[in-house]
Design a protein around this motif. Sequence first.
Motif, PDB file in Angstrom:
ATOM      1  N   ASN A   1      58.864  36.120  45.800  1.00  0.00           N
ATOM      2  CA  ASN A   1      57.454  35.973  45.450  1.00  0.00           C
ATOM      3  C   ASN A   1      56.671  37.169  45.975  1.00  0.00           C
ATOM      4  OD1 ASN A   1      56.371  35.381  48.202  1.00  0.00           O
ATOM      5  ND2 ASN A   1      57.635  33.527  47.983  1.00  0.00           N
ATOM      6  N   PHE A   2      55.437  37.283  45.511  1.00  0.00           N
ATOM      7  CA  PHE A   2      54.569  38.386  45.902  1.00  0.00           C
ATOM      8  C   PHE A   2      53.506  37.942  46.903  1.00  0.00           C
ATOM      9  CE2 PHE A   2      56.341  40.244  42.026  1.00  0.00           C
ATOM     10  CZ  PHE A   2      56.575  41.550  42.443  1.00  0.00           C
ATOM     11  N   ASN A   3      53.782  36.863  47.627  1.00  0.00           N
ATOM     12  CA  ASN A   3      52.854  36.450  48.677  1.00  0.00           C
ATOM     13  C   ASN A   3      52.722  37.572  49.702  1.00  0.00           C
ATOM     14  OD1 ASN A   3      52.717  34.007  47.371  1.00  0.00           O
ATOM     15  ND2 ASN A   3      54.063  32.932  48.791  1.00  0.00           N
ATOM     16  N   ASN A   4      51.481  38.014  49.928  1.00  0.00           N
ATOM     17  CA  ASN A   4      51.194  39.099  50.869  1.00  0.00           C
ATOM     18  C   ASN A   4      51.896  40.398  50.492  1.00  0.00           C
ATOM     19  OD1 ASN A   4      49.721  37.240  52.524  1.00  0.00           O
ATOM     20  ND2 ASN A   4      51.679  36.533  53.381  1.00  0.00           N
ATOM     21  N   LYS A   5      52.239  40.534  49.222  1.00  0.00           N
ATOM     22  CA  LYS A   5      52.864  41.755  48.719  1.00  0.00           C
ATOM     23  C   LYS A   5      52.029  42.301  47.563  1.00  0.00           C
ATOM     24  CE  LYS A   5      56.738  41.068  51.171  1.00  0.00           C
ATOM     25  NZ  LYS A   5      57.187  41.953  52.271  1.00  0.00           N
ATOM     26  N   THR A   6      52.136  43.593  47.344  1.00  0.00           N
ATOM     27  CA  THR A   6      51.485  44.202  46.179  1.00  0.00           C
ATOM     28  C   THR A   6      52.549  44.704  45.223  1.00  0.00           C
ATOM     29  OG1 THR A   6      51.360  46.353  47.292  1.00  0.00           O
ATOM     30  CG2 THR A   6      49.441  44.886  47.500  1.00  0.00           C
ATOM     31  N   LEU A   7      52.153  44.906  43.972  1.00  0.00           N
ATOM     32  CA  LEU A   7      53.076  45.398  42.957  1.00  0.00           C
ATOM     33  C   LEU A   7      53.379  46.866  43.218  1.00  0.00           C
ATOM     34  CD1 LEU A   7      51.445  43.752  39.801  1.00  0.00           C
ATOM     35  CD2 LEU A   7      53.062  42.763  41.441  1.00  0.00           C
ATOM     36  N   ILE A   8      54.556  47.314  42.798  1.00  0.00           N
ATOM     37  CA  ILE A   8      54.957  48.677  43.118  1.00  0.00           C
ATOM     38  C   ILE A   8      54.137  49.704  42.338  1.00  0.00           C
ATOM     39  CG2 ILE A   8      56.803  48.876  41.374  1.00  0.00           C
ATOM     40  CD1 ILE A   8      58.427  50.301  43.676  1.00  0.00           C
ATOM     41  N   LYS A   9      53.705  49.354  41.127  1.00  0.00           N
ATOM     42  CA  LYS A   9      52.864  50.261  40.348  1.00  0.00           C
ATOM     43  C   LYS A   9      51.785  49.437  39.646  1.00  0.00           C
ATOM     44  CE  LYS A   9      52.925  53.644  36.621  1.00  0.00           C
ATOM     45  NZ  LYS A   9      53.687  54.179  35.467  1.00  0.00           N
ATOM     46  N   PRO A  10      50.742  49.049  40.373  1.00  0.00           N
ATOM     47  CA  PRO A  10      49.669  48.256  39.768  1.00  0.00           C
ATOM     48  C   PRO A  10      48.774  49.130  38.912  1.00  0.00           C
ATOM     49  CG  PRO A  10      49.158  48.710  42.062  1.00  0.00           C
ATOM     50  CD  PRO A  10      50.523  49.288  41.813  1.00  0.00           C
ATOM     51  N   VAL A  11      48.207  48.537  37.871  1.00  0.00           N
ATOM     52  CA  VAL A  11      47.345  49.287  36.952  1.00  0.00           C
ATOM     53  C   VAL A  11      45.882  49.156  37.361  1.00  0.00           C
ATOM     54  CG1 VAL A  11      48.894  49.118  34.976  1.00  0.00           C
ATOM     55  CG2 VAL A  11      47.253  47.291  35.405  1.00  0.00           C
ATOM     56  N   CYS A  12      45.078  50.001  36.772  1.00  0.00           N
ATOM     57  CA  CYS A  12      43.629  49.943  36.944  1.00  0.00           C
ATOM     58  C   CYS A  12      43.026  49.600  35.588  1.00  0.00           C
ATOM     59  CB  CYS A  12      43.116  51.285  37.453  1.00  0.00           C
ATOM     60  SG  CYS A  12      41.314  51.401  37.525  1.00  0.00           S
ATOM     61  N   ILE A  13      42.445  48.422  35.476  1.00  0.00           N
ATOM     62  CA  ILE A  13      41.877  47.974  34.193  1.00  0.00           C
ATOM     63  C   ILE A  13      40.353  47.967  34.330  1.00  0.00           C
ATOM     64  CG2 ILE A  13      41.849  46.145  32.460  1.00  0.00           C
ATOM     65  CD1 ILE A  13      44.571  45.249  33.448  1.00  0.00           C
ATOM     66  N   LYS A  14      39.731  49.004  33.771  1.00  0.00           N
ATOM     67  CA  LYS A  14      38.288  49.159  33.918  1.00  0.00           C
ATOM     68  C   LYS A  14      37.512  48.437  32.814  1.00  0.00           C
ATOM     69  CE  LYS A  14      38.805  53.665  36.154  1.00  0.00           C
ATOM     70  NZ  LYS A  14      38.515  55.120  36.063  1.00  0.00           N
ATOM     71  N   ARG A  15      38.032  48.507  31.578  1.00  0.00           N
ATOM     72  CA  ARG A  15      37.299  47.895  30.481  1.00  0.00           C
ATOM     73  C   ARG A  15      38.211  46.911  29.753  1.00  0.00           C
ATOM     74  NH1 ARG A  15      35.505  52.151  28.113  1.00  0.00           N
ATOM     75  NH2 ARG A  15      36.984  52.314  26.385  1.00  0.00           N
ATOM     76  N   TRP A  16      37.891  45.631  29.898  1.00  0.00           N
ATOM     77  CA  TRP A  16      38.650  44.582  29.239  1.00  0.00           C
ATOM     78  C   TRP A  16      37.705  43.461  28.853  1.00  0.00           C
ATOM     79  CZ3 TRP A  16      39.882  39.634  31.601  1.00  0.00           C
ATOM     80  CH2 TRP A  16      39.306  39.445  32.854  1.00  0.00           C
ATOM     81  N   ILE A  17      38.140  42.603  27.954  1.00  0.00           N
ATOM     82  CA  ILE A  17      37.285  41.510  27.488  1.00  0.00           C
ATOM     83  C   ILE A  17      38.093  40.225  27.433  1.00  0.00           C
ATOM     84  CG2 ILE A  17      35.769  43.009  26.132  1.00  0.00           C
ATOM     85  CD1 ILE A  17      37.260  42.038  23.607  1.00  0.00           C
ATOM     86  N   ILE A  18      37.361  39.115  27.397  1.00  0.00           N
ATOM     87  CA  ILE A  18      37.954  37.789  27.198  1.00  0.00           C
ATOM     88  C   ILE A  18      37.443  37.241  25.878  1.00  0.00           C
ATOM     89  CG2 ILE A  18      38.134  35.430  28.079  1.00  0.00           C
ATOM     90  CD1 ILE A  18      37.640  36.499  30.879  1.00  0.00           C
ATOM     91  N   VAL A  19      38.341  36.762  25.043  1.00  0.00           N
ATOM     92  CA  VAL A  19      37.940  36.082  23.810  1.00  0.00           C
ATOM     93  C   VAL A  19      38.468  34.657  23.860  1.00  0.00           C
ATOM     94  CG1 VAL A  19      37.908  38.232  22.478  1.00  0.00           C
ATOM     95  CG2 VAL A  19      39.961  36.811  22.467  1.00  0.00           C
ATOM     96  N   ASN A  20      37.710  33.728  23.329  1.00  0.00           N
ATOM     97  CA  ASN A  20      38.069  32.314  23.387  1.00  0.00           C
ATOM     98  C   ASN A  20      38.015  31.706  21.999  1.00  0.00           C
ATOM     99  OD1 ASN A  20      38.592  29.692  24.125  1.00  0.00           O
ATOM    100  ND2 ASN A  20      36.539  29.274  24.892  1.00  0.00           N
ATOM    101  N   PHE A  21      39.178  31.244  21.508  1.00  0.00           N
ATOM    102  CA  PHE A  21      39.248  30.598  20.198  1.00  0.00           C
ATOM    103  C   PHE A  21      39.053  29.085  20.359  1.00  0.00           C
ATOM    104  CE2 PHE A  21      41.302  34.586  19.024  1.00  0.00           C
ATOM    105  CZ  PHE A  21      40.782  34.814  17.756  1.00  0.00           C
ATOM    106  N   SER A  22      37.859  28.706  20.725  1.00  0.00           N
ATOM    107  CA  SER A  22      37.446  27.292  20.790  1.00  0.00           C
ATOM    108  C   SER A  22      38.304  26.457  21.743  1.00  0.00           C
ATOM    109  CB  SER A  22      37.463  26.659  19.386  1.00  0.00           C
ATOM    110  OG  SER A  22      36.602  27.354  18.511  1.00  0.00           O
ATOM    111  N   ALA A  23      38.850  27.080  22.787  1.00  0.00           N
ATOM    112  CA  ALA A  23      39.620  26.330  23.779  1.00  0.00           C
ATOM    113  C   ALA A  23      38.689  25.809  24.863  1.00  0.00           C
ATOM    114  CB  ALA A  23      40.685  27.223  24.399  1.00  0.00           C
ATOM    115  N   ARG A  24      39.048  24.636  25.408  1.00  0.00           N
ATOM    116  CA  ARG A  24      38.286  24.091  26.526  1.00  0.00           C
ATOM    117  C   ARG A  24      38.765  24.755  27.801  1.00  0.00           C
ATOM    118  NH1 ARG A  24      38.180  17.553  25.321  1.00  0.00           N
ATOM    119  NH2 ARG A  24      36.983  17.662  23.364  1.00  0.00           N
ATOM    120  N   CYS A  25      37.927  25.594  28.378  1.00  0.00           N
ATOM    121  CA  CYS A  25      38.329  26.354  29.550  1.00  0.00           C
ATOM    122  C   CYS A  25      37.091  26.807  30.316  1.00  0.00           C
ATOM    123  CB  CYS A  25      39.161  27.568  29.115  1.00  0.00           C
ATOM    124  SG  CYS A  25      39.720  28.606  30.478  1.00  0.00           S
TER     125      CYS A  25
END
Length: 890
Positions: free
Chosen positions: A481-505
């Motif tokens: 598991n990655f508890n208290n661990k970081t990924l070896i090559k994590p990305v930087c996501i500056k511009r992203w969006i969320i779209v929702n197709f009528s889901a209850r969330c």
Amino acid sequence: MDPFNLDGVDGSDSLPPPPPTIPPNVVPVKAELGKITEPQKQSSNIKRLPMARRSIGTKGQKIQLSTNHFRVSTPKSDGFFSHYSVAISYEDGHPADAKGIGRRVMDKVYETYSSDLQGKDFAYDGEKSLFTLGSLPCNKLEFTVVLDDISSNRVRRDGSPGGSPNESDKKRFRRPYHSKTYKVEISYAARIPIQAIVDALRGQESEHFQEALRVLDIILRQQAAKQGCLLVRQSFFHESLRNLDLGGGVEGCRGFHSSFRATQGGLSLNIDVSTTMLIKPGPVLDFLLLNQNVKHPHYIDWTKAKKTLRNLRIKANKIEYKITGLTDKPCREQMFSFRQKSGNVEGQTVEITVYEYFRDIKHIHLIDSADFPCIIVGKSKRSSYFPLELCELVSLQRYTKSLTNLQRAALVEKSRQKPNERMKTLTDALRHSNYNAEPMLRSAGISIDSQFTQVEGRVLPAPKLKVGNGEDLFPRNGRWNFNNKTLIKPVCIKRWIIVNFSARCDIRYLQTSLKKCAEMKGILLNNPYDIIEENHQSRRDPAPVRVERMIELIRSRLPGPPQLILCILPERKNSDIYGPWKRKNLSELGIPTQCIAPTKLNDQYLTNVLLKINAKVGGMNSFLAVEHSPYMPLVSKSPTLILGMDVSHGSPGRSEMPSIAAVVSSRRWPLISSYRAAVRTQSPKVEMIASLFKPVYDTEGNITDDKGIIRDGVSESQFNQVLNIELDQIIEACKHLDDSWSPKFTLIIAQKNHHTKFFQTRSPDNVPPGTVVDNKVCHPKNNDFYLCAHAGMIGTSRPTHYQVLYDELGFSADDLQELVHSLSYVYQRSTTAISVVAPICYAHLAAAQMAQFIKFDDLSDSSSITSPGGVQVLELPKLHRNVANSMFFC
């Protein structure tokens, strides 16, 4: 400028780095998976054969195991089987091809003409082949037998809807209605020496070996058929076994697989638990209500019911029939011609409804089916009608349609057996089968041991992983598991969006939780640029329309393309939105997208989502420690490309759907954790990959000295095709890059669909992860081994059977087994070792995802190609160049 025209846009934030620089002496060419053509014959006259085993492995901690192979005594080597072809016809010479009739006819032949056969027992395959131990008295024998016609009374010549004829009918139509005459011709075809089995067990080539084993398997099939079992290839199912209710009128029937195998330890019988899907027997109306999930017959979709019922067998009036259709009119209105009778005198023919016939003539009051269609049985000119409520589906009828997600989940849940439970089931099955009493086996000197074969396995240590900040991670029991661990090559996501197709969330909570979890893993995840909700009025619109509207909303609200779109779907599985959404983003727009349908937003769920996102957008979650060291056997010493190949076929009942072939290749040697994919369609149900090589000129390529190829989904009968057709095409692709370039190859087949299981001798638990077996139950000559890399948490673990067909690189047994084991730990989607190597899983994922692209297409309106065989096949749209080199399938 269209913000989604990504040509020329810098994708450095979201795409993997470019491939290695092409050497100056190599033409810049990319070898891609080709379009549809039939596999070409190899250019060389040299025929490759599966390689022989060089040695067995020694690494790992030894463990004592039992396996579901039962030792078979060596048959008498001086004997032989005779193969005869069987032709069964009616009196007029027309072939008798009714399903199942062959066994009844041949049983009658044995019963009637035993003396002409000199009392010899025979094994009959139910179709056109018969085998005896030794020879029959003549090379050609002809017999005539008369069978009671099981279909008598099904169709009345007067067109009446069935039922028992009166005494005058019996006298008048006794011959055609109560018996049928068959002619049987038995002609000598070949001689199969039993010595072939003995030779194969010694590792010697024998052209008759597979034929001899086939005879032994047919003997067992025949014995099961005589016990009333349903035969499905080499598995047997009996109605006395407890069935598993899967819902929808479908049952899972547990049966047994059995097959003779040549192994290092001698001849063995491999017995395993097997499951097939059956139609639930009983009243037809009850089945339709369950199958369509409705509470009253008035809600039944009769068009759908007609397709579902066609060719199923029913019992009515204590007689068995095969359904040929449903009437268009209800029982109250369906007319037929009825010949009236008064005593023994025939009267005039009148038109009468089916309802009136049963009410007035048969004195049966119909309650539930008067207003519903009638079942049609018999041929079109002599068809008969039965009201639905008088018909019952007979037992042991296979259900061949695709299972729903709920049915599939129920099957998995109800068919699980712990290792000790499965061992007991198999022991009981072998005892009840009483194979040692079978006459032909006894005559051949064959007996079967009742004890599980004991083998010695070895448990390979888990490979060390590298994660973020240079830390080492040591898997335990196939998990980490990655508890208290970081990924070896994590990305930087500056511009992203969320779209929702009528889901209850609760999207705000999702956003906050995902960002927090991302930070803990080292991923820089800004707040989403926008959250776009679908208009609820669009929920009932077709999926492609909903997708187009969502894309237009995104276009209108974003200044440019996002690095990632997180898509929330209303259904957890098989959402009709998924296919068109993936196609639009990956093929047309070039935007990575992650679809979710969250039920519980806990840390484990969010971590799994982030692992997929990180890999898709160009990051890596973990590496094997040996990837950056010179310690990977052979692979570290020379630039090496690892290919994973798989072909996925359409679901049952969708025979028109093309097969999807996928090839993934590792990138950036010496890494073996990062892959790209090429996917193409080909003719339906074709397992061999058609035209692996097609030159595409561009400025990109992966140039390597050595290639390791791992192929999935191939049976033993297709090994030579892989060795001499598919491998030749890959070699041709290499020569196209540079005529003087001759890389070395290692070719491995990964087989998951086999029936060998291993059990700990001193523990009721599954075998530990890393268990490898390359002795006793492996091939007597070829280079193969079984590996159970994963931790079986539920049920009984199934090892993967790896067959090394070709190895120019010169791996030792230990080195190759260690490499294959390590490849089960580089799957970026999870934090567990997987049961088959990651390249194979990636190829399967890529094929499955691209298959969604054509799920909603109409063949006539879509881009298609025609194979040389004349089969029209849909062509997949190409991936956008911004995602083509990414792990979009992760």
